[in-house]
Design a protein around this motif. Structure first.
Motif, PDB file in Angstrom:
ATOM      1  N   LEU A  99      77.506  66.475  24.021  1.00 22.45           N
ATOM      2  CA  LEU A  99      76.529  67.524  23.689  1.00 22.45           C
ATOM      3  C   LEU A  99      75.199  66.916  23.252  1.00 22.45           C
ATOM      4  O   LEU A  99      74.131  67.487  23.490  1.00 22.45           O
ATOM      5  N   GLY A 100      75.259  65.748  22.648  1.00 21.68           N
ATOM      6  CA  GLY A 100      74.047  65.077  22.197  1.00 21.68           C
ATOM      7  C   GLY A 100      73.213  64.483  23.303  1.00 21.68           C
ATOM      8  O   GLY A 100      72.096  64.010  23.052  1.00 21.68           O
ATOM      9  N   ASP A 101      73.722  64.497  24.508  1.00 18.15           N
ATOM     10  CA  ASP A 101      72.970  63.965  25.658  1.00 18.15           C
ATOM     11  C   ASP A 101      72.114  65.030  26.331  1.00 18.15           C
ATOM     12  O   ASP A 101      71.374  64.720  27.276  1.00 18.15           O
ATOM     13  N   ALA A 102      72.217  66.254  25.858  1.00 21.62           N
ATOM     14  CA  ALA A 102      71.357  67.310  26.386  1.00 21.62           C
ATOM     15  C   ALA A 102      69.905  66.976  26.033  1.00 21.62           C
ATOM     16  O   ALA A 102      69.566  66.754  24.862  1.00 21.62           O
ATOM     17  N   ALA A 103      69.068  66.903  27.057  1.00 19.65           N
ATOM     18  CA  ALA A 103      67.688  66.457  26.858  1.00 19.65           C
ATOM     19  C   ALA A 103      66.945  66.593  28.171  1.00 19.65           C
ATOM     20  O   ALA A 103      67.506  66.941  29.197  1.00 19.65           O
ATOM     21  N   MET A 104      65.649  66.274  28.111  1.00 24.37           N
ATOM     22  CA  MET A 104      64.849  66.107  29.314  1.00 24.37           C
ATOM     23  C   MET A 104      64.925  64.631  29.680  1.00 24.37           C
ATOM     24  O   MET A 104      64.745  63.760  28.818  1.00 24.37           O
ATOM     25  N   TYR A 105      65.199  64.344  30.944  1.00 24.32           N
ATOM     26  CA  TYR A 105      65.233  62.964  31.414  1.00 24.32           C
ATOM     27  C   TYR A 105      64.051  62.748  32.352  1.00 24.32           C
ATOM     28  O   TYR A 105      63.884  63.446  33.352  1.00 24.32           O
ATOM     29  N   LEU A 106      63.248  61.779  31.980  1.00 26.25           N
ATOM     30  CA  LEU A 106      62.011  61.500  32.695  1.00 26.25           C
ATOM     31  C   LEU A 106      62.125  60.178  33.438  1.00 26.25           C
ATOM     32  O   LEU A 106      62.568  59.176  32.889  1.00 26.25           O
ATOM     33  N   CYS A 107      61.682  60.195  34.669  1.00 26.82           N
ATOM     34  CA  CYS A 107      61.562  58.981  35.458  1.00 26.82           C
ATOM     35  C   CYS A 107      60.080  58.635  35.544  1.00 26.82           C
ATOM     36  O   CYS A 107      59.228  59.531  35.653  1.00 26.82           O
ATOM     37  N   ALA A 108      59.779  57.364  35.502  1.00 27.60           N
ATOM     38  CA  ALA A 108      58.396  56.917  35.624  1.00 27.60           C
ATOM     39  C   ALA A 108      58.352  55.652  36.463  1.00 27.60           C
ATOM     40  O   ALA A 108      59.358  54.943  36.592  1.00 27.60           O
ATOM     41  N   THR A 109      57.184  55.380  37.026  1.00 31.40           N
ATOM     42  CA  THR A 109      57.001  54.156  37.792  1.00 31.40           C
ATOM     43  C   THR A 109      55.685  53.502  37.388  1.00 31.40           C
ATOM     44  O   THR A 109      54.778  54.160  36.877  1.00 31.40           O
ATOM     45  N   ASN A 154      55.369  53.089  45.972  1.00 30.70           N
ATOM     46  CA  ASN A 154      55.730  51.697  46.251  1.00 30.70           C
ATOM     47  C   ASN A 154      55.535  50.789  45.032  1.00 30.70           C
ATOM     48  O   ASN A 154      55.148  49.622  45.157  1.00 30.70           O
ATOM     49  N   HIS A 155      55.825  51.355  43.863  1.00 39.09           N
ATOM     50  CA  HIS A 155      55.691  50.596  42.628  1.00 39.09           C
ATOM     51  C   HIS A 155      56.903  49.706  42.412  1.00 39.09           C
ATOM     52  O   HIS A 155      58.023  50.023  42.808  1.00 39.09           O
ATOM     53  N   ASN A 156      56.657  48.591  41.722  1.00 35.63           N
ATOM     54  CA  ASN A 156      57.725  47.628  41.477  1.00 35.63           C
ATOM     55  C   ASN A 156      58.686  48.067  40.377  1.00 35.63           C
ATOM     56  O   ASN A 156      59.854  47.707  40.393  1.00 35.63           O
ATOM     57  N   VAL A 157      58.168  48.807  39.404  1.00 35.35           N
ATOM     58  CA  VAL A 157      58.943  49.119  38.208  1.00 35.35           C
ATOM     59  C   VAL A 157      59.297  50.600  38.177  1.00 35.35           C
ATOM     60  O   VAL A 157      58.438  51.452  38.440  1.00 35.35           O
ATOM     61  N   MET A 158      60.540  50.889  37.868  1.00 39.75           N
ATOM     62  CA  MET A 158      60.983  52.273  37.674  1.00 39.75           C
ATOM     63  C   MET A 158      61.691  52.364  36.319  1.00 39.75           C
ATOM     64  O   MET A 158      62.475  51.481  35.962  1.00 39.75           O
ATOM     65  N   TYR A 159      61.392  53.431  35.607  1.00 42.74           N
ATOM     66  CA  TYR A 159      61.874  53.610  34.241  1.00 42.74           C
ATOM     67  C   TYR A 159      62.648  54.921  34.111  1.00 42.74           C
ATOM     68  O   TYR A 159      62.339  55.899  34.784  1.00 42.74           O
ATOM     69  N   LYS A 195      61.934  58.353  24.953  1.00 49.42           N
ATOM     70  CA  LYS A 195      62.635  57.156  24.490  1.00 49.42           C
ATOM     71  C   LYS A 195      63.114  56.399  25.721  1.00 49.42           C
ATOM     72  O   LYS A 195      63.886  56.926  26.518  1.00 49.42           O
ATOM     73  N   LEU A 196      62.680  55.164  25.839  1.00 49.22           N
ATOM     74  CA  LEU A 196      63.041  54.373  27.002  1.00 49.22           C
ATOM     75  C   LEU A 196      64.519  53.999  26.965  1.00 49.22           C
ATOM     76  O   LEU A 196      65.016  53.485  25.965  1.00 49.22           O
ATOM     77  N   LEU A 197      65.207  54.284  28.065  1.00 43.21           N
ATOM     78  CA  LEU A 197      66.629  53.917  28.186  1.00 43.21           C
ATOM     79  C   LEU A 197      66.769  52.549  28.854  1.00 43.21           C
ATOM     80  O   LEU A 197      67.487  51.682  28.361  1.00 43.21           O
TER      81      LEU A 197
END
Lengths: 112, 113
Positions: free
Chosen positions: A83-93, A28-33, A44-46
């Motif tokens: 091809l350059g978008d291959a990466a790990m994508y992390l979500c955080a709150t 129930n966090h306000n912020v999602m990243y 790297k923050l998107l």
């Protein structure tokens, strides 16, 4: 346990084919990243959402979009993966922007 | 631009030794700092944090030291174990409205038995 969940854990998409990554939270966090992390680099923050307020980082390509339909869910859309978008994508709150961030396990994206 | 960085990209220690991972930051206005541990194929995991009104904070086997005079942050791990092997990132939050965490480049800690 309260947590951050990402689906799928592994995603393979074709060059130019739109793909959506999912994140949900029970904190129930306000912020999602959303972060992009390439091999041996720092996350790297998107962009991030503070409640419904969308905050894009200046250097995030237009190819990356995000949606937050409610408090619990946030999506990352890549409109035309390269091809350059291959990466790990992390979500955080986090409760607020100046507070600890809780990370999900990440989605490993492969672009073929 | 201002950024958070680490002094060494890799650190190798023996099991049972104490480890010290360092981080230099350039934004003197930053008021919140976090250390994260990231194991291979996983998301970063919170270790410990410290606010700028403190110099030291201790957790279980870990201590974070903040020296605001020289803008230096360190993570000390006591009695390092093989399970501590991971990449460690420091991160800061500049004291600006609407600004999220800025991550440093990471130090890879390798613990040998």
């Amino acid at each position: 346990d309260a947590m951050v969940i990402q689906n799928p854990r592994y995603q393979v998409t074709q060059f130019g084919k739109p793909v959506t990554l999912s994140c949900s939270q029970t904190l129930n966090h306000n912020v999602m990243y959303w972060y992009q992390q390439k091999s041996s680099q720092a996350p790297k923050l998107l962009f991030h959402y503070y409640d419904k307020d969308f905050n894009n980082e200046a250097d995030t390509p237009d190819n990356f979009q995000s949606r937050r339909p409610n408090t619990s869910f946030c999506f990352l859309d890549i409109r035309s993966p390269g091809l350059g978008d291959a990466a790990m994508y992390l979500c955080a709150t986090s409760w607020d922007r100046g507070y600890e961030q809780y990370f999900g396990p990440g989605t490993r994206l492969t672009v073929t | 631009g201002e950024s958070v960085g680490l002094h060494l990209p890799t650190l190798s220690v023996q099991e049972g030794d104490n480890s010290i991972i360092n981080c230099a930051y350039s934004n003197s206005a930053s008021d919140y700092f976090i250390w994260y541990k990231q194991e291979s194929g996983k998301g970063p995991q919170f270790i410990i944090d410290i606010r700028s009104n403190m110099d030291k904070r201790q957790g279980q086997r870990v201590t974070v030291l903040l020296n605001k005079t020289v803008k230096h942050l360190s993570l000390q791990i006591a009695a390092t174990q093989p399970g501590d092997s991971a990449v460690y990132f420091c991160a800061e939050t500049p004291n600006q409205a609407g600004t999220a965490l800025i991550f440093g480049k990471g130090t890879t800690l390798s613990v040998s038995s």
